[in-house]
Design a protein around this motif. Structure first.
Motif, PDB file in Angstrom:
ATOM      1  N   LEU A  20       0.828  -1.196   0.000  1.00 42.26           N
ATOM      2  CA  LEU A  20       0.000   0.000   0.000  1.00 42.26           C
ATOM      3  C   LEU A  20       0.871   1.258   0.000  1.00 42.26           C
ATOM      4  O   LEU A  20       0.632   2.186  -0.776  1.00 42.26           O
ATOM      5  CB  LEU A  20      -0.942  -0.005   1.203  1.00 42.26           C
ATOM      6  CG  LEU A  20      -1.872   1.189   1.349  1.00 42.26           C
ATOM      7  CD1 LEU A  20      -2.787   1.334   0.141  1.00 42.26           C
ATOM      8  CD2 LEU A  20      -2.695   1.058   2.625  1.00 42.26           C
ATOM      9  N   LYS A  35       0.998   3.951  -3.113  1.00 38.61           N
ATOM     10  CA  LYS A  35       0.698   5.365  -2.903  1.00 38.61           C
ATOM     11  C   LYS A  35       1.845   6.241  -3.389  1.00 38.61           C
ATOM     12  O   LYS A  35       1.623   7.263  -4.049  1.00 38.61           O
ATOM     13  CB  LYS A  35       0.420   5.646  -1.424  1.00 38.61           C
ATOM     14  CG  LYS A  35      -0.909   5.121  -0.946  1.00 38.61           C
ATOM     15  CD  LYS A  35      -1.088   5.401   0.539  1.00 38.61           C
ATOM     16  CE  LYS A  35      -2.426   4.948   1.056  1.00 38.61           C
ATOM     17  NZ  LYS A  35      -2.585   5.228   2.492  1.00 38.61           N
ATOM     18  N   HIS A  36       3.056   5.842  -3.092  1.00 43.81           N
ATOM     19  CA  HIS A  36       4.230   6.599  -3.536  1.00 43.81           C
ATOM     20  C   HIS A  36       4.303   6.641  -5.069  1.00 43.81           C
ATOM     21  O   HIS A  36       4.531   7.695  -5.667  1.00 43.81           O
ATOM     22  CB  HIS A  36       5.506   5.984  -2.954  1.00 43.81           C
ATOM     23  CG  HIS A  36       6.746   6.631  -3.420  1.00 43.81           C
ATOM     24  ND1 HIS A  36       7.191   7.850  -2.947  1.00 43.81           N
ATOM     25  CD2 HIS A  36       7.651   6.245  -4.353  1.00 43.81           C
ATOM     26  CE1 HIS A  36       8.303   8.183  -3.563  1.00 43.81           C
ATOM     27  NE2 HIS A  36       8.605   7.227  -4.419  1.00 43.81           N
ATOM     28  N   MET A  39       1.929   6.295  -7.235  1.00 46.60           N
ATOM     29  CA  MET A  39       0.801   7.005  -7.851  1.00 46.60           C
ATOM     30  C   MET A  39       1.083   8.486  -8.073  1.00 46.60           C
ATOM     31  O   MET A  39       0.492   9.095  -8.959  1.00 46.60           O
ATOM     32  CB  MET A  39      -0.445   6.863  -6.967  1.00 46.60           C
ATOM     33  CG  MET A  39      -1.073   5.507  -7.027  1.00 46.60           C
ATOM     34  SD  MET A  39      -2.399   5.315  -5.813  1.00 46.60           S
ATOM     35  CE  MET A  39      -3.448   6.694  -6.159  1.00 46.60           C
ATOM     36  N   GLU A  40       1.961   9.068  -7.292  1.00 53.35           N
ATOM     37  CA  GLU A  40       2.253  10.497  -7.424  1.00 53.35           C
ATOM     38  C   GLU A  40       2.862  10.830  -8.787  1.00 53.35           C
ATOM     39  O   GLU A  40       2.816  11.973  -9.225  1.00 53.35           O
ATOM     40  CB  GLU A  40       3.174  10.960  -6.296  1.00 53.35           C
ATOM     41  CG  GLU A  40       2.581  10.789  -4.904  1.00 53.35           C
ATOM     42  CD  GLU A  40       1.266  11.534  -4.683  1.00 53.35           C
ATOM     43  OE1 GLU A  40       1.094  12.639  -5.228  1.00 53.35           O
ATOM     44  OE2 GLU A  40       0.412  10.998  -3.950  1.00 53.35           O
ATOM     45  N   TYR A  89      -7.950   6.679  -1.153  1.00 48.40           N
ATOM     46  CA  TYR A  89      -6.723   7.477  -1.229  1.00 48.40           C
ATOM     47  C   TYR A  89      -6.611   8.010  -2.644  1.00 48.40           C
ATOM     48  O   TYR A  89      -6.700   7.254  -3.603  1.00 48.40           O
ATOM     49  CB  TYR A  89      -5.484   6.632  -0.893  1.00 48.40           C
ATOM     50  CG  TYR A  89      -4.206   7.404  -1.120  1.00 48.40           C
ATOM     51  CD1 TYR A  89      -3.752   8.297  -0.153  1.00 48.40           C
ATOM     52  CD2 TYR A  89      -3.489   7.282  -2.297  1.00 48.40           C
ATOM     53  CE1 TYR A  89      -2.598   9.039  -0.361  1.00 48.40           C
ATOM     54  CE2 TYR A  89      -2.344   8.027  -2.509  1.00 48.40           C
ATOM     55  CZ  TYR A  89      -1.907   8.894  -1.545  1.00 48.40           C
ATOM     56  OH  TYR A  89      -0.774   9.633  -1.767  1.00 48.40           O
ATOM     57  N   GLN A  90      -6.439   9.312  -2.766  1.00 47.16           N
ATOM     58  CA  GLN A  90      -6.218   9.913  -4.077  1.00 47.16           C
ATOM     59  C   GLN A  90      -4.865  10.601  -4.069  1.00 47.16           C
ATOM     60  O   GLN A  90      -4.525  11.328  -3.125  1.00 47.16           O
ATOM     61  CB  GLN A  90      -7.323  10.909  -4.420  1.00 47.16           C
ATOM     62  CG  GLN A  90      -8.637  10.206  -4.693  1.00 47.16           C
ATOM     63  CD  GLN A  90      -9.694  11.137  -5.222  1.00 47.16           C
ATOM     64  OE1 GLN A  90     -10.026  12.125  -4.594  1.00 47.16           O
ATOM     65  NE2 GLN A  90     -10.237  10.807  -6.378  1.00 47.16           N
ATOM     66  N   ALA A  91      -4.093  10.356  -5.118  1.00 49.01           N
ATOM     67  CA  ALA A  91      -2.772  10.965  -5.237  1.00 49.01           C
ATOM     68  C   ALA A  91      -2.898  12.487  -5.203  1.00 49.01           C
ATOM     69  O   ALA A  91      -3.891  13.052  -5.658  1.00 49.01           O
ATOM     70  CB  ALA A  91      -2.100  10.509  -6.535  1.00 49.01           C
ATOM     71  N   THR A  93      -6.476   6.923  -7.976  1.00 50.53           N
ATOM     72  CA  THR A  93      -7.254   6.614  -6.779  1.00 50.53           C
ATOM     73  C   THR A  93      -7.128   5.145  -6.401  1.00 50.53           C
ATOM     74  O   THR A  93      -7.163   4.272  -7.259  1.00 50.53           O
ATOM     75  CB  THR A  93      -8.747   6.937  -7.030  1.00 50.53           C
ATOM     76  OG1 THR A  93      -8.862   8.307  -7.407  1.00 50.53           O
ATOM     77  CG2 THR A  93      -9.596   6.654  -5.815  1.00 50.53           C
TER      78      THR A  93
END
Length: 109
Positions: free
Chosen positions: A19, A23-24, A26-27, A68-70, A86
């Protein structure tokens, strides 16, 4: 061509690490001009599709899922039909969402 994966089933032993890495990563994906060769992700095809995607994200959150949205909104094309990358996770009724969004959970969720 839509290349968005719809789901990932992640072993519980690497769930939190996966996760965080996702998340990292996705940026890097900032929806933008599809005619720009430097762009990785394009915009949504229509306002209707944009609204449908956002409705599914909202419904997943309302059902108790974590969204979670970037943090890419300020780098996106202005006035474009674009959705920030997302992730929806920790959903209890995953079957509703897996057709439309990237949803993942540990096997025991």
């Amino acid at each position: 061509i839509c290349s968005a994966p719809s789901r990932a089933i992640v072993d519980e032993s690497v769930y939190l690490e996966f996760l965080a890495a996702l998340k990292h990563e996705m940026e890097r994906f900032v929806p933008g001009n599809p005619y720009d060769d430097a762009n990785i992700v394009g915009c949504i095809v229509s306002r209707e599709q944009f609204e449908k995607i956002n409705a599914f994200i909202g419904a997943a959150q309302a059902d108790g899922g974590t969204v979670y949205q970037a943090n890419t909104r300020k780098r996106m094309c202005k006035n474009a039909c674009a959705v920030q990358p997302t992730i929806v996770y920790n959903v209890t009724n995953m079957l509703i969402y897996v057709k439309y969004l990237l949803v993942f959970s540990s096997p025991n969720s």
